[in-house]
Design a protein around this motif. Structure first.
Motif, PDB file in Angstrom:
ATOM      1  N   VAL A 120      51.267  42.729  21.294  1.00 28.95           N
ATOM      2  CA  VAL A 120      49.836  42.495  21.392  1.00 28.95           C
ATOM      3  C   VAL A 120      49.172  43.644  22.139  1.00 28.95           C
ATOM      4  O   VAL A 120      49.620  44.036  23.224  1.00 28.95           O
ATOM      5  CB  VAL A 120      49.563  41.158  22.113  1.00 28.95           C
ATOM      6  CG1 VAL A 120      48.071  40.966  22.346  1.00 28.95           C
ATOM      7  CG2 VAL A 120      50.127  39.998  21.302  1.00 28.95           C
ATOM      8  N   ASN A 121      48.122  44.196  21.560  1.00 30.01           N
ATOM      9  CA  ASN A 121      47.368  45.249  22.230  1.00 30.01           C
ATOM     10  C   ASN A 121      46.498  44.644  23.327  1.00 30.01           C
ATOM     11  O   ASN A 121      46.135  43.465  23.278  1.00 30.01           O
ATOM     12  CB  ASN A 121      46.498  45.998  21.229  1.00 30.01           C
ATOM     13  CG  ASN A 121      47.317  46.818  20.252  1.00 30.01           C
ATOM     14  OD1 ASN A 121      48.351  47.372  20.619  1.00 30.01           O
ATOM     15  ND2 ASN A 121      46.869  46.879  19.008  1.00 30.01           N
ATOM     16  N   ILE A 122      46.148  45.461  24.297  1.00 31.95           N
ATOM     17  CA  ILE A 122      45.273  45.018  25.374  1.00 31.95           C
ATOM     18  C   ILE A 122      44.042  45.920  25.413  1.00 31.95           C
ATOM     19  O   ILE A 122      44.069  47.048  24.919  1.00 31.95           O
ATOM     20  CB  ILE A 122      45.995  45.031  26.745  1.00 31.95           C
ATOM     21  CG1 ILE A 122      46.631  46.399  27.030  1.00 31.95           C
ATOM     22  CG2 ILE A 122      47.037  43.938  26.808  1.00 31.95           C
ATOM     23  CD1 ILE A 122      47.318  46.492  28.372  1.00 31.95           C
ATOM     24  N   SER A 123      42.968  45.420  25.986  1.00 29.36           N
ATOM     25  CA  SER A 123      41.697  46.148  25.956  1.00 29.36           C
ATOM     26  C   SER A 123      41.715  47.389  26.833  1.00 29.36           C
ATOM     27  O   SER A 123      40.980  48.344  26.565  1.00 29.36           O
ATOM     28  CB  SER A 123      40.555  45.219  26.381  1.00 29.36           C
ATOM     29  OG  SER A 123      40.795  44.677  27.674  1.00 29.36           O
ATOM     30  N   ARG A 124      42.561  47.393  27.873  1.00 27.35           N
ATOM     31  CA  ARG A 124      42.627  48.548  28.775  1.00 27.35           C
ATOM     32  C   ARG A 124      44.083  48.938  28.998  1.00 27.35           C
ATOM     33  O   ARG A 124      44.693  48.541  29.997  1.00 27.35           O
ATOM     34  CB  ARG A 124      41.964  48.222  30.112  1.00 27.35           C
ATOM     35  CG  ARG A 124      40.470  48.020  30.081  1.00 27.35           C
ATOM     36  CD  ARG A 124      39.969  47.546  31.433  1.00 27.35           C
ATOM     37  NE  ARG A 124      40.456  48.376  32.517  1.00 27.35           N
ATOM     38  CZ  ARG A 124      40.568  47.973  33.792  1.00 27.35           C
ATOM     39  NH1 ARG A 124      40.233  46.732  34.122  1.00 27.35           N
ATOM     40  NH2 ARG A 124      41.022  48.791  34.719  1.00 27.35           N
ATOM     41  N   PRO A 125      44.661  49.733  28.105  1.00 28.96           N
ATOM     42  CA  PRO A 125      46.044  50.175  28.307  1.00 28.96           C
ATOM     43  C   PRO A 125      46.158  51.007  29.588  1.00 28.96           C
ATOM     44  O   PRO A 125      45.288  51.828  29.877  1.00 28.96           O
ATOM     45  CB  PRO A 125      46.341  51.026  27.067  1.00 28.96           C
ATOM     46  CG  PRO A 125      45.312  50.620  26.066  1.00 28.96           C
ATOM     47  CD  PRO A 125      44.097  50.239  26.842  1.00 28.96           C
ATOM     48  N   PRO A 126      47.211  50.803  30.373  1.00 31.36           N
ATOM     49  CA  PRO A 126      47.353  51.562  31.617  1.00 31.36           C
ATOM     50  C   PRO A 126      47.788  53.000  31.362  1.00 31.36           C
ATOM     51  O   PRO A 126      48.433  53.300  30.359  1.00 31.36           O
ATOM     52  CB  PRO A 126      48.445  50.796  32.367  1.00 31.36           C
ATOM     53  CG  PRO A 126      49.281  50.215  31.268  1.00 31.36           C
ATOM     54  CD  PRO A 126      48.311  49.854  30.164  1.00 31.36           C
TER      55      PRO A 126
END
Length: 461
Positions: free
Chosen positions: A205-211
């Protein structure tokens, strides 16, 4: 109610979700900002939630479904934040047997997940004046030192099921991440948890703010830090925890605005921020309650985020430690002889003078003469401020709704420690956690000038 009232039911190791075709995790070097924290204990932050009810538009799910979703979403988010699923590695330097270096082996060894229960309700946790003593047992890895990350998980979470709620207690290795990074991670985890993930063959799952997990080095190239020892455990300090009272004070948006306006009006300026006014107010109030000798040298210490101070600035999604401690120092009598604006201006000057050149010079100075932060070196006549009202604490929603409150664990607390959190109602409100010697806390609670600036937090239904 004693700590024994919390019963651990299960412990699991959660590893990042990866596919066979994915590249193996990489080694992550540490910077001086990370390494200087090796001998503090794990940082601990936790959130209190009500259990959802059908009347809230949410189905009340069995605890097994909640735990399964938490674990599965944790495996997803650890794939993005791979350092938290690794372990620290210390290796001797080839040129000297008395020195070493340290890095994170992002080896997918995993994080720890604990399920516990406690026969206590949400209201009971909140109704005590001081932080309820049972809260400490809501956190895992009590007593762990950051350099123990050689063998211990770098992140552990304990879900404690209450009679009418949940407490999500997180312990994370402070040599791996600062507060900004931690809340970024927790927000990303809850973001994934709210998605109805299929268990079979789902993509990551992708996230809105990748680190941004690549560490920053001034030269732009990886530059491992050389440590002046070969065995870090020889440098762990053994200190007894001081007797402290630990309680929260709530500042409404109006109260914060009044403090800021007062500091700027007294100083005939418009430059003093809400943080600087509040810091000065707490510094003066605690110093007054301590009744110190006039010639006692005291300070107000706080951490400054270097992400925006560097030129060019680092991404707000930089994952790691990117903070630096600074101090405003003065004699106690001088601080109390002047008004709020005078104290706030000391804090202001300390903040504005912290620029790119200062960040880089202190970074280089540490590499030449390493030092480490120890609680024992911190006095009991100053205040040390951590946390931030800007952290998105109440945006962390695992699918049960917004948190009811935030709490800290028992580690890294000292006389004069202040932790700042946003108030639940938002709008610039602040919840301030303060640790003081019992007699000093009583004196502060009897100080009308201070108590007139705080109020009871809004009632939570």
């Amino acid at each position: 109610m004693t700590v024994s009232a919390v019963r651990q039911l299960s412990t699991s190791t959660i590893r990042p979700l990866r596919k066979l075709e994915q590249a193996p995790p990489q080694r992550c070097e540490l910077t001086p900002w990370d390494v200087s924290l090796l001998f503090l204990r794990y940082n601990q932050r936790g959130l209190l939630f009500h259990k959802p009810h059908p009347s809230d538009g949410q189905d009340e799910k069995p605890i097994t479904i909640i735990i399964d979703r938490l674990k599965h979403s944790l495996s997803h988010v650890l794939a993005h934040f791979s350092p938290l699923a690794g372990r620290l590695v210390f290796g001797n330097n080839a040129s000297s047997s008395s020195s070493s270096h340290v890095f994170i082996d992002c080896n997918d060894a995993g994080a720890e997940f604990i399920h516990a229960v406690a026969d206590i309700g949400v209201a009971h946790v909140l109704t005590t004046i001081d932080v309820h003593p049972i809260v400490e047992s809501f956190f895992p890895l009590n007593g762990a030192v950051n350099c123990d990350g050689i063998s211990l998980p770098l992140f552990a979470v304990q879900l404690t099921e209450l009679t009418d709620g949940f407490f999500v207690g997180c312990s994370f290795n402070h040599a791996v991440a600062d507060g900004t990074s931690f809340w970024h991670f927790l927000s990303s985890w809850s973001e994934i948890c709210r998605i109805n993930i299929s268990r079979e063959n789902e993509p990551l799952v992708n996230i809105s703010r990748p680190p941004v997990v690549q560490r920053w080095f001034p030269s732009g190239k990886l530059s491992p830090v050389s440590l002046p020892f070969s065995n870090p455990h020889e440098f762990i300090e053994t200190v007894s925890r001081p007797l402290l009272r630990d309680r929260f004070f709530h500042f409404t948006p109006k109260s914060i605005a009044r403090l800021k306006a007062k500091a700027n009006e007294e100083g005939k300026t418009n430059k003093i921020s809400a943080f600087q006014a509040l810091s000065a107010h707490m510094w003066r109030s605690v110093t007054r309650a301590r009744n110190l000798p006039a010639d006692e040298i005291i300070s107000c210490g706080f951490s400054i985020d270097n992400r925006s101070r560097l030129e060019p600035p680092l991404s707000r999604d930089y994952f790691g430690n990117c903070v630096q401690g600074k101090r405003a120092t003065v004699r106690a009598g001088e601080l109390l002889a002047h008004d709020l604006a005078w104290a706030a201006w000391l804090v202001y000057r300390t903040v504005v003078e912290h620029n790119d050149a200062v960040v880089r010079s202190t970074y280089d100075a540490w590499a030449k003469a390493p030092f480490f932060i120890y609680l024992s070196k911190m006095d009991n006549v100053s205040v040390v401020i951590g946390g931030s009202p800007r952290f998105d604490v109440y945006g962390v929603d695992f699918g049960w709704g917004r948190p009811v409150s935030v709490r800290s664990g028992g580690e890294n607390k000292l006389d004069g420690k202040i932790s700042l959190f946003p108030g639940r109602e938002g709008g610039g409100s602040v919840d301030l956690e303060l640790c003081l010697a019992p007699a000093v806390m009583c004196a502060l609670e009897s100080d009308d000038e201070f108590m007139d600036t705080v109020s009871s937090p809004p009632r939570i239904l």
